[in-house]
Every structure is written in C-alpha cells, then in structure tokens.
Design an enzyme around this catalytic site. Structure first.
Site, PDB file in Angstrom:
ATOM      1  N   ASN A  49       9.562  -2.791   2.008  1.00  0.00           N
ATOM      2  CA  ASN A  49       8.552  -2.777   3.061  1.00  0.00           C
ATOM      3  C   ASN A  49       9.201  -3.042   4.418  1.00  0.00           C
ATOM      4  OD1 ASN A  49       8.921  -5.443   2.097  1.00  0.00           O
ATOM      5  ND2 ASN A  49       6.926  -6.102   2.827  1.00  0.00           N
ATOM      6  N   GLU A  51       7.934  -4.045   8.196  1.00  0.00           N
ATOM      7  CA  GLU A  51       6.801  -4.465   9.014  1.00  0.00           C
ATOM      8  C   GLU A  51       7.066  -4.188  10.489  1.00  0.00           C
ATOM      9  OE1 GLU A  51       5.822  -8.481   7.825  1.00  0.00           O
ATOM     10  OE2 GLU A  51       4.991  -7.725   5.927  1.00  0.00           O
ATOM     11  N   CYS A  60       4.607   0.084   3.521  1.00  0.00           N
ATOM     12  CA  CYS A  60       4.804  -0.515   2.196  1.00  0.00           C
ATOM     13  C   CYS A  60       6.104   0.002   1.561  1.00  0.00           C
ATOM     14  CB  CYS A  60       3.655  -0.153   1.272  1.00  0.00           C
ATOM     15  SG  CYS A  60       2.114  -0.995   1.639  1.00  0.00           S
ATOM     16  N   GLU A  62       6.572   1.076  -1.454  1.00  0.00           N
ATOM     17  CA  GLU A  62       6.376   2.279  -2.268  1.00  0.00           C
ATOM     18  C   GLU A  62       6.315   3.515  -1.377  1.00  0.00           C
ATOM     19  OE1 GLU A  62       4.660  -0.488  -2.222  1.00  0.00           O
ATOM     20  OE2 GLU A  62       3.797  -1.012  -4.162  1.00  0.00           O
ATOM     21  N   CYS A  93      -0.702  -1.188  -3.495  1.00  0.00           N
ATOM     22  CA  CYS A  93      -1.995  -1.153  -2.807  1.00  0.00           C
ATOM     23  C   CYS A  93      -2.662   0.205  -3.026  1.00  0.00           C
ATOM     24  CB  CYS A  93      -1.810  -1.445  -1.318  1.00  0.00           C
ATOM     25  SG  CYS A  93      -1.128  -0.063  -0.384  1.00  0.00           S
ATOM     26  N   CYS A  96      -0.876   3.227  -1.474  1.00  0.00           N
ATOM     27  CA  CYS A  96       0.354   3.598  -2.194  1.00  0.00           C
ATOM     28  C   CYS A  96       0.050   4.269  -3.523  1.00  0.00           C
ATOM     29  CB  CYS A  96       1.234   2.375  -2.396  1.00  0.00           C
ATOM     30  SG  CYS A  96       2.018   1.854  -0.851  1.00  0.00           S
TER      31      CYS A  96
HETATM   32  N1  THU Z   1       3.153  -4.285   0.624  1.00  0.00           N
HETATM   33  C1  THU Z   1       3.953  -3.372  -0.011  1.00  0.00           C
HETATM   34  O1  THU Z   1       5.111  -3.172   0.368  1.00  0.00           O
HETATM   35  N2  THU Z   1       3.429  -2.683  -1.056  1.00  0.00           N
HETATM   36  C2  THU Z   1       2.151  -2.812  -1.511  1.00  0.00           C
HETATM   37  O2  THU Z   1       1.721  -2.038  -2.345  1.00  0.00           O
HETATM   38  C3  THU Z   1       1.332  -3.916  -1.010  1.00  0.00           C
HETATM   39  C4  THU Z   1       1.791  -4.557   0.240  1.00  0.00           C
HETATM   40  C5  THU Z   1       3.690  -4.994   1.777  1.00  0.00           C
HETATM   41  C6  THU Z   1       3.060  -4.596   3.083  1.00  0.00           C
HETATM   42  C7  THU Z   1       3.303  -5.813   3.926  1.00  0.00           C
HETATM   43  O3  THU Z   1       4.581  -5.680   4.519  1.00  0.00           O
HETATM   44  C8  THU Z   1       3.332  -6.961   2.926  1.00  0.00           C
HETATM   45  O4  THU Z   1       3.493  -6.381   1.650  1.00  0.00           O
HETATM   46  C9  THU Z   1       2.092  -7.814   2.928  1.00  0.00           C
HETATM   47  O5  THU Z   1       0.952  -7.047   2.795  1.00  0.00           O
END
Ligand code: THU
Length: 145
Positions: A49, A51, A60, A62, A93, A96
């Site tokens: 991920n 940010e 994310c 994925e 999520c 994804c």
């Molecule tokens: N996140 C992912 O990388 N994948 C997911 O399927 C759920 C959330 C990340 C996004 C963000 O950087 C952190 O987790 C918190 O939501």
C-alpha cells in the site's frame, strides 16, 4: 484447508513474499502496512500500500500489485497472498475485490499474518454476484464504441 492446487509449501513461500512486500509499505498516516504477492504464469509480482497526504489517494497493496503486474504484461493470475498486521488477518477491501475480479474471479487467496497463511479463500467467495467483463460482453444493450 486449501481451495487451490497450490501446496502448503507453495502457499508458505508466497506468504513470505507477501510479508517481505509488506515491509516496503508506505503507510505513515494509518500505520497499517499491507503487502501482496501475486503468483502469475510468469513469476511472482509484489506490491504494497502507498498512502498520500491527501488521504483519498491512498492505494491499496492489492490494487498496486495488479497494476504493476498488468504493466509488466502479466494478466494470468494463479494465486495471491495478502499480508497484514494482526491479530486477525485483513481481507481485501471491496474495491480491491472488484479489481481482482476483472482478471481472475476464481483466484485463490491466502490471508497472511507474520508470514503465515491464516485463512484461505477466493475472490469469487469474497465477491458474490460479481460484475464481470463477461456480463458486459454478453449484454444485449452494451455497445463498445
Ligand atoms: N489497505 C490495503 O492495502 N488493502 C486493503 O484491501 C485494505 C486497506 C490499506 C489502505 C490504507 O493504506 C491502509 O490499508 C488502511 O486502510
């Protein structure tokens, strides 16, 4: 129990790759690091991920991994390991799940904590009644211009 042809040893190896990718996560805002290791027909693609100070722009693990794989010319996905923090593993999520379904509705997944596969599932199981490219292609009204 596994839902795919991968052996436990193969899942274990893919899970370690996901955990390794997790260490590269850029998550200064949530602190929640996620790594993914996608087994394709031509090797493993890893991602994490990423940010952003503008929070809605966070990507994310994925989604980053799928984009990377497709950019490398790989579209045949065989298995995915997603590594999160614990104690409980985090499942992909909703967004994804849709991104994964575009390429591999039957993709088997391992949800990983501390490098160990904890839960096995699949994109199809996580996204019932998925909206797929096939639905568009078979539609009588949808026309591609
Ligand atoms: N996140 C992912 O990388 N994948 C997911 O399927 C759920 C959330 C990340 C996004 C963000 O950087 C952190 O987790 C918190 O939501």
């Amino acid at each position: 129990m596994s839902v795919s042809p991968l052996t436990e040893a193969q899942w274990q190896a893919l899970s370690l790759e996901a955990e390794r990718a997790r260490r590269r996560a850029y998550a200064p805002y949530s602190g929640y690091k996620v790594g993914a290791a996608l087994l394709t027909d031509r090797g493993v693609v890893r991602g994490c991920n990423v940010e952003n100070a503008s929070y809605p722009l966070c990507v994310c693990a994925e989604a980053a991994t799928v984009a990377k794989a497709v950019g490398m010319g790989r579209r045949t996905f065989l298995a995915l390991a997603v590594a999160t923090e614990g104690p409980e593993p985090g499942a992909p999520c909703g967004a994804c799940r849709q991104i994964l379904a575009e390429f591999a509705l039957d993709l088997p997944l391992a949800l990983v904590v501390a490098g160990v596969p904890r839960t096995y599932t699949s994109v199809r199981a996580l996204l019932p009644l998925a909206f797929t490219p096939q639905i568009l292609a078979e539609s009588t009204t949808s026309k591609r211009l």
